[in-house]
Design a protein around this motif. Structure first.
Motif, PDB file in Angstrom:
ATOM      1  N   SER A 180       0.835  -1.201   0.000  1.00  0.00           N
ATOM      2  CA  SER A 180       0.000   0.000   0.000  1.00  0.00           C
ATOM      3  C   SER A 180       0.862   1.241   0.000  1.00  0.00           C
ATOM      4  O   SER A 180       2.076   1.176   0.183  1.00  0.00           O
ATOM      5  CB  SER A 180      -0.893   0.013   1.233  1.00  0.00           C
ATOM      6  OG  SER A 180      -0.101   0.152   2.388  1.00  0.00           O
ATOM      7  N   PRO A 200       1.755   4.869   1.868  1.00  0.00           N
ATOM      8  CA  PRO A 200       1.651   5.315   3.259  1.00  0.00           C
ATOM      9  C   PRO A 200       0.290   5.953   3.534  1.00  0.00           C
ATOM     10  O   PRO A 200      -0.246   6.655   2.683  1.00  0.00           O
ATOM     11  CB  PRO A 200       2.762   6.365   3.371  1.00  0.00           C
ATOM     12  CG  PRO A 200       3.747   5.973   2.334  1.00  0.00           C
ATOM     13  CD  PRO A 200       2.980   5.335   1.228  1.00  0.00           C
ATOM     14  N   LYS A 206      -2.186   0.479   6.437  1.00  0.00           N
ATOM     15  CA  LYS A 206      -1.537  -0.835   6.567  1.00  0.00           C
ATOM     16  C   LYS A 206      -1.350  -1.242   8.031  1.00  0.00           C
ATOM     17  O   LYS A 206      -1.665  -2.374   8.401  1.00  0.00           O
ATOM     18  CB  LYS A 206      -0.190  -0.824   5.838  1.00  0.00           C
ATOM     19  CG  LYS A 206       0.510  -2.167   5.902  1.00  0.00           C
ATOM     20  CD  LYS A 206       1.319  -2.451   4.674  1.00  0.00           C
ATOM     21  CE  LYS A 206       2.372  -1.395   4.397  1.00  0.00           C
ATOM     22  NZ  LYS A 206       3.393  -1.336   5.457  1.00  0.00           N
ATOM     23  N   SER A 207      -0.843  -0.311   8.851  1.00  0.00           N
ATOM     24  CA  SER A 207      -0.648  -0.662  10.270  1.00  0.00           C
ATOM     25  C   SER A 207      -1.990  -0.984  10.904  1.00  0.00           C
ATOM     26  O   SER A 207      -2.113  -1.951  11.664  1.00  0.00           O
ATOM     27  CB  SER A 207      -0.021   0.501  11.044  1.00  0.00           C
ATOM     28  OG  SER A 207       1.051   1.026  10.330  1.00  0.00           O
ATOM     29  N   ARG A 267       1.152   6.600  18.717  1.00  0.00           N
ATOM     30  CA  ARG A 267       0.913   5.335  19.401  1.00  0.00           C
ATOM     31  C   ARG A 267       2.275   4.876  19.915  1.00  0.00           C
ATOM     32  O   ARG A 267       2.644   3.730  19.805  1.00  0.00           O
ATOM     33  CB  ARG A 267       0.337   4.302  18.427  1.00  0.00           C
ATOM     34  CG  ARG A 267      -1.092   4.576  18.048  1.00  0.00           C
ATOM     35  CD  ARG A 267      -1.578   3.498  17.096  1.00  0.00           C
ATOM     36  NE  ARG A 267      -1.722   4.036  15.750  1.00  0.00           N
ATOM     37  CZ  ARG A 267      -1.725   3.280  14.655  1.00  0.00           C
ATOM     38  NH1 ARG A 267      -1.558   2.002  14.741  1.00  0.00           N
ATOM     39  NH2 ARG A 267      -1.871   3.830  13.478  1.00  0.00           N
ATOM     40  N   GLY A 280       6.085   0.931   6.896  1.00  0.00           N
ATOM     41  CA  GLY A 280       4.860   1.637   6.532  1.00  0.00           C
ATOM     42  C   GLY A 280       5.017   3.140   6.523  1.00  0.00           C
ATOM     43  O   GLY A 280       4.264   3.850   7.130  1.00  0.00           O
ATOM     44  N   ASN A 331     -10.166   0.163   1.579  1.00  0.00           N
ATOM     45  CA  ASN A 331     -10.262   0.526   2.995  1.00  0.00           C
ATOM     46  C   ASN A 331     -10.949   1.881   3.201  1.00  0.00           C
ATOM     47  O   ASN A 331     -11.166   2.626   2.257  1.00  0.00           O
ATOM     48  CB  ASN A 331      -8.830   0.568   3.554  1.00  0.00           C
ATOM     49  CG  ASN A 331      -8.785   0.677   5.061  1.00  0.00           C
ATOM     50  OD1 ASN A 331      -9.694   0.212   5.748  1.00  0.00           O
ATOM     51  ND2 ASN A 331      -7.735   1.286   5.591  1.00  0.00           N
ATOM     52  N   LYS A 332     -11.259   2.160   4.444  1.00  0.00           N
ATOM     53  CA  LYS A 332     -11.798   3.453   4.901  1.00  0.00           C
ATOM     54  C   LYS A 332     -13.190   3.725   4.332  1.00  0.00           C
ATOM     55  O   LYS A 332     -13.501   4.860   3.989  1.00  0.00           O
ATOM     56  CB  LYS A 332     -10.841   4.606   4.555  1.00  0.00           C
ATOM     57  CG  LYS A 332      -9.424   4.403   5.092  1.00  0.00           C
ATOM     58  CD  LYS A 332      -8.625   5.671   5.089  1.00  0.00           C
ATOM     59  CE  LYS A 332      -7.178   5.411   5.471  1.00  0.00           C
ATOM     60  NZ  LYS A 332      -6.350   6.591   5.495  1.00  0.00           N
ATOM     61  N   ASP A 368     -15.736   3.773   5.852  1.00  0.00           N
ATOM     62  CA  ASP A 368     -16.531   4.504   6.850  1.00  0.00           C
ATOM     63  C   ASP A 368     -16.425   6.006   6.667  1.00  0.00           C
ATOM     64  O   ASP A 368     -17.025   6.767   7.396  1.00  0.00           O
ATOM     65  CB  ASP A 368     -16.060   4.131   8.267  1.00  0.00           C
ATOM     66  CG  ASP A 368     -14.605   4.486   8.493  1.00  0.00           C
ATOM     67  OD1 ASP A 368     -13.796   4.300   7.551  1.00  0.00           O
ATOM     68  OD2 ASP A 368     -14.246   4.964   9.585  1.00  0.00           O
ATOM     69  N   LEU A 411     -10.128   0.461  10.512  1.00  0.00           N
ATOM     70  CA  LEU A 411     -10.138   1.118  11.830  1.00  0.00           C
ATOM     71  C   LEU A 411     -11.304   0.644  12.691  1.00  0.00           C
ATOM     72  O   LEU A 411     -11.091   0.185  13.809  1.00  0.00           O
ATOM     73  CB  LEU A 411     -10.135   2.643  11.653  1.00  0.00           C
ATOM     74  CG  LEU A 411      -9.908   3.443  12.933  1.00  0.00           C
ATOM     75  CD1 LEU A 411      -8.556   3.148  13.555  1.00  0.00           C
ATOM     76  CD2 LEU A 411     -10.045   4.932  12.659  1.00  0.00           C
ATOM     77  N   PRO A 412     -12.541   0.710  12.177  1.00  0.00           N
ATOM     78  CA  PRO A 412     -13.637   0.166  12.996  1.00  0.00           C
ATOM     79  C   PRO A 412     -13.818  -1.341  12.803  1.00  0.00           C
ATOM     80  O   PRO A 412     -14.795  -1.912  13.277  1.00  0.00           O
ATOM     81  CB  PRO A 412     -14.849   0.949  12.495  1.00  0.00           C
ATOM     82  CG  PRO A 412     -14.535   1.321  11.096  1.00  0.00           C
ATOM     83  CD  PRO A 412     -13.044   1.414  10.981  1.00  0.00           C
TER      84      PRO A 412
HETATM   85  P1  G4P Z   1      -0.148   3.157   7.084  1.00  0.00           P
HETATM   86  O1  G4P Z   1       0.362   2.123   8.030  1.00  0.00           O
HETATM   87  O2  G4P Z   1      -0.616   2.589   5.790  1.00  0.00           O
HETATM   88  O3  G4P Z   1       0.737   4.333   6.884  1.00  0.00           O
HETATM   89  O4  G4P Z   1      -1.497   3.764   7.712  1.00  0.00           O
HETATM   90  P2  G4P Z   1      -2.085   3.731   9.178  1.00  0.00           P
HETATM   91  O5  G4P Z   1      -2.599   2.393   9.510  1.00  0.00           O
HETATM   92  O6  G4P Z   1      -1.193   4.397  10.128  1.00  0.00           O
HETATM   93  O7  G4P Z   1      -3.355   4.661   8.910  1.00  0.00           O
HETATM   94  C1  G4P Z   1      -3.222   5.996   8.456  1.00  0.00           C
HETATM   95  C2  G4P Z   1      -4.371   6.817   9.001  1.00  0.00           C
HETATM   96  O8  G4P Z   1      -5.599   6.310   8.475  1.00  0.00           O
HETATM   97  C3  G4P Z   1      -4.501   6.718  10.514  1.00  0.00           C
HETATM   98  O9  G4P Z   1      -5.013   7.958  10.979  1.00  0.00           O
HETATM   99  C4  G4P Z   1      -5.549   5.649  10.703  1.00  0.00           C
HETATM  100  O10 G4P Z   1      -6.227   5.765  11.928  1.00  0.00           O
HETATM  101  C5  G4P Z   1      -6.457   5.941   9.535  1.00  0.00           C
HETATM  102  N1  G4P Z   1      -7.233   4.772   9.110  1.00  0.00           N
HETATM  103  C6  G4P Z   1      -6.793   3.544   8.787  1.00  0.00           C
HETATM  104  N2  G4P Z   1      -7.811   2.741   8.431  1.00  0.00           N
HETATM  105  C7  G4P Z   1      -8.934   3.479   8.531  1.00  0.00           C
HETATM  106  C8  G4P Z   1     -10.317   3.220   8.317  1.00  0.00           C
HETATM  107  O11 G4P Z   1     -10.730   2.135   7.949  1.00  0.00           O
HETATM  108  N3  G4P Z   1     -11.161   4.262   8.523  1.00  0.00           N
HETATM  109  C9  G4P Z   1     -10.744   5.492   8.933  1.00  0.00           C
HETATM  110  N4  G4P Z   1     -11.665   6.437   9.100  1.00  0.00           N
HETATM  111  N5  G4P Z   1      -9.459   5.767   9.148  1.00  0.00           N
HETATM  112  C10 G4P Z   1      -8.563   4.782   8.961  1.00  0.00           C
HETATM  113  P3  G4P Z   1      -4.096   9.069  11.608  1.00  0.00           P
HETATM  114  O12 G4P Z   1      -5.017  10.136  12.101  1.00  0.00           O
HETATM  115  O13 G4P Z   1      -3.045   9.471  10.642  1.00  0.00           O
HETATM  116  O14 G4P Z   1      -3.341   8.334  12.751  1.00  0.00           O
HETATM  117  P4  G4P Z   1      -3.848   7.838  14.156  1.00  0.00           P
HETATM  118  O15 G4P Z   1      -3.576   8.942  15.066  1.00  0.00           O
HETATM  119  O16 G4P Z   1      -5.312   7.516  14.034  1.00  0.00           O
HETATM  120  O17 G4P Z   1      -3.021   6.640  14.417  1.00  0.00           O
END
Ligand code: G4P
Length: 539
Positions: free
Chosen positions: A31, A33, A37-38, A63, A102, A153-154, A156, A268-269
């Motif tokens: 993916s 960045p 992915k994390s 985190r 990542g 993804n995302k 939501d 995320l959710p």
């Molecule tokens: P990466 O490893 O691919 O770089 O991505 P990572 O998982 O850190 O996700 C990047 C940002 O996207 C994070 O927010 C994460 O919470 C958000 N995210 C990942 N999956 C989803 C999802 O399914 N829905 C939503 N709404 N957000 C998602 P951030 O604000 O950059 O970091 P954090 O403070 O939440 O960790």
């Protein structure tokens, strides 16, 4: 033991290896960045009950509490430089997730991890679709014919239309998308997922804080239509369209790398994550036999063989150790085995085999094809090396990937040129950076080449920590490399904005260009010049 008893035991052993291999799914997430992915890694492990709470694998900035402390650099930046390997069981399957760094500064290690997997999950942000790093990594998957499952993804939050995303995949990378499930409700107004093969509808309820698996509720089509109203209607119309164009999951074209099963959700959710695990279990290939450098197959039940795909130094600063990550290709691994290192013919003891789980290590006693072993203090091992038991084998070398960043390295400590040269050459053989040179530039000022600029920081850090030399880097303006030949070198010697250097490790002549424009002009002016793309060039 009689001959008969021995062969019966052997047959039992072979059956054990084959049965264990069949349960394995070894994969990576590719993916760009911030695509998640994390978050997805944590969600997968959470659903598979490998860890108790999301956030325990490897944190990023924000985190920090769980950030790996393998390298001080990593700590300072709050990023994960090293690739962790996660192993978890899901139903009757054993999943090995090989993580890749990542963050924006990715490196050759990211590519090398793909040498060790049987499948990849291409993770897309629903609002962004295909992004540059996803494309580059996808090219490596294509070159290696790694089957790709797509997870959008995302969902939501607001994003693009699902059909538009499918179209982008088909048009830009010529991969036929075949949805496994379909979202009800546009991105940002997500109501649930329709399973295409059965028509069943699943609605999700977020757990507070998103730390646990989302509650799933299955509804019949009639109930779903009632609850989701217009959104359900739209989804069924889109599904009818997909049926019409024959866009259905097809195992053989997926395994051949021509089509990609697509799943929708939100990491995320935790929406749709369980379905992704099921897709891995049902669709992703189990480890298959590997061909050796001569093209001969090494059967899965043959005695142990493994491929070193990554070497990580300084994982534990206190011990200054070096861990070689080995993908098991055949046979059963047992800790304590004395293997042979194919490159040197020397014996290699495996007393300190470990499984890497995030930043935690556990002693690993047994491993099967598809698993990853961490061998501690493996100073002799390099990426691409083969280890075997009894029956000799050597797998093909891991290709070098196209560098995009270049810098001249100079020794800042007079009187330490010998250590400098030794260190540079060691980092080159280990695959930390590629080293280029030319007569014009001389031996004192090698050019370091990298896929991601972070590789330079790792090189400079290691030169100082391990060889006691401080190095200064002067960044060069080149961004593109192409393979050329002596005739090409002759022509380009007279060009501005281009230069030809020799890659020390394999003697490849690399023509470097400042930008695409310069490359295009050179091609136009010299149509017969040999300028070949290298692996992982997403043109
Ligand atoms: P990466 O490893 O691919 O770089 O991505 P990572 O998982 O850190 O996700 C990047 C940002 O996207 C994070 O927010 C994460 O919470 C958000 N995210 C990942 N999956 C989803 C999802 O399914 N829905 C939503 N709404 N957000 C998602 P951030 O604000 O950059 O970091 P954090 O403070 O939440 O960790």
């Amino acid at each position: 033991m009689t001959q008969g008893a021995m062969s019966a035991r052997q047959a039992d052993g072979d059956a054990d290896v084959l049965a264990e291999a069949r349960r394995r799914r070894t994969f990576a997430v590719i993916s760009h960045p911030d695509a998640g992915k994390s978050t997805l890694t944590e969600a997968l492990a959470l659903h598979a009950s490998a860890i108790s709470q999301a956030g325990a694998v490897h944190g990023k900035a924000g985190r920090r509490g769980v950030t790996s402390d393998w390298m001080a650099m990593e700590r300072d930046r709050g990023i994960s430089v090293t690739s962790a390997t996660l192993r978890f069981s899901y139903r009757d399957a054993v999943l090995n997730l090989l993580d890749t760094p990542g963050h924006a500064d990715f490196s050759e290690d990211t590519y090398r991890v793909l040498e060790a997997v049987d499948c990849a999950i291409m993770l897309l942000d629903s609002a962004k679709g295909l992004e540059t790093q996803t494309l580059k990594l996808f090219e490596v998957c294509r070159a290696r014919r790694i089957p790709v499952i797509t997870f959008v993804n995302k969902w939501d939050r607001p994003g693009r239309e699902p059909l538009e995303l499918l179209d982008e995949i088909e048009q830009r990378i010529r991969l036929r998308p075949t949805p496994v499930n379909w979202p009800v409700g546009i991105a940002g107004d997500f109501r649930g997922l329709i399973e295409r093969s059965t028509g069943a509808f699943t609605a999700f309820t977020r757990t507070p804080g998103g730390a646990g698996p989302a509650a799933e509720e299955r509804l019949t089509a009639a109930r779903a239509a009632q609850r989701a109203g217009q959104a359900y209607q739209v989804a069924t119309e889109e599904l009818a369209l997909l049926d019409e164009i024959g866009s259905t999951v097809d195992l053989s074209s997926f395994l051949a790398g021509d089509s990609s099963p697509v799943l929708f959700g939100a990491a995320l959710p935790n929406f749709g994550v369980r379905r992704l695990l099921d897709a891995l279990r049902e669709l992703a290939p189990a480890p298959a036999l590997r061909l050796d450098a001569a093209g001969q197959p090494r059967p899965l039940h043959a005695p142990f063989s493994g491929l070193v795909f990554k070497v990580q130094a300084n994982m534990n600063q206190a011990h200054r150790d070096r861990v070689a990550f080995v993908r098991v290709c055949s046979g059963r691994f047992e800790r304590g085995m004395v293997l042979t290192h194919a490159a040197t013919g020397r014996p290699f003891a495996t007393k300190y085999a470990q499984a890497m789980f995030g930043q935690d290590r556990q002693t690993l006693d047994v491993a099967y094809p598809g698993d990853v072993i961490g061998l501690v203090n493996a100073t002799a091992l390099r990426p691409g090396d083969t280890l075997y038991d009894q029956v000799p084998v050597e797998f093909p070398p891991i290709p070098s990937f196209t560098p995009e960043h270049f810098a001249v390295a100079r020794c800042k400590d007079s009187g330490k040129h010998k250590q400098f040269r030794k260190g540079i050459s060691q980092l080159d053989t280990e695959g930390v950076i590629q080293v280029l040179s030319s007569e014009l530039r001389g031996d004192q000022a090698p050019v370091l080449a990298a896929v991601g600029p972070l590789q330079f920081d790792v090189a400079v850090n290691r030169l100082e920590a391990e060889y006691g030399v401080r190095a200064a880097l002067e960044h060069l303006d080149y961004t593109i490399a192409r393979r050329t030949d002596a005739a090409g070198a002759g022509v380009l010697a007279r060009e501005r904005g281009a230069e030809v250097l020799t890659r020390r490790l394999d003697g490849t002549l690399l023509a470097l260009f400042t930008d695409r424009w310069k490359l295009a002009v050179t091609k136009r002016d010299h149509p017969d010049l040999r300028l070949e793309a290298l692996l992982a060039d997403a043109e």
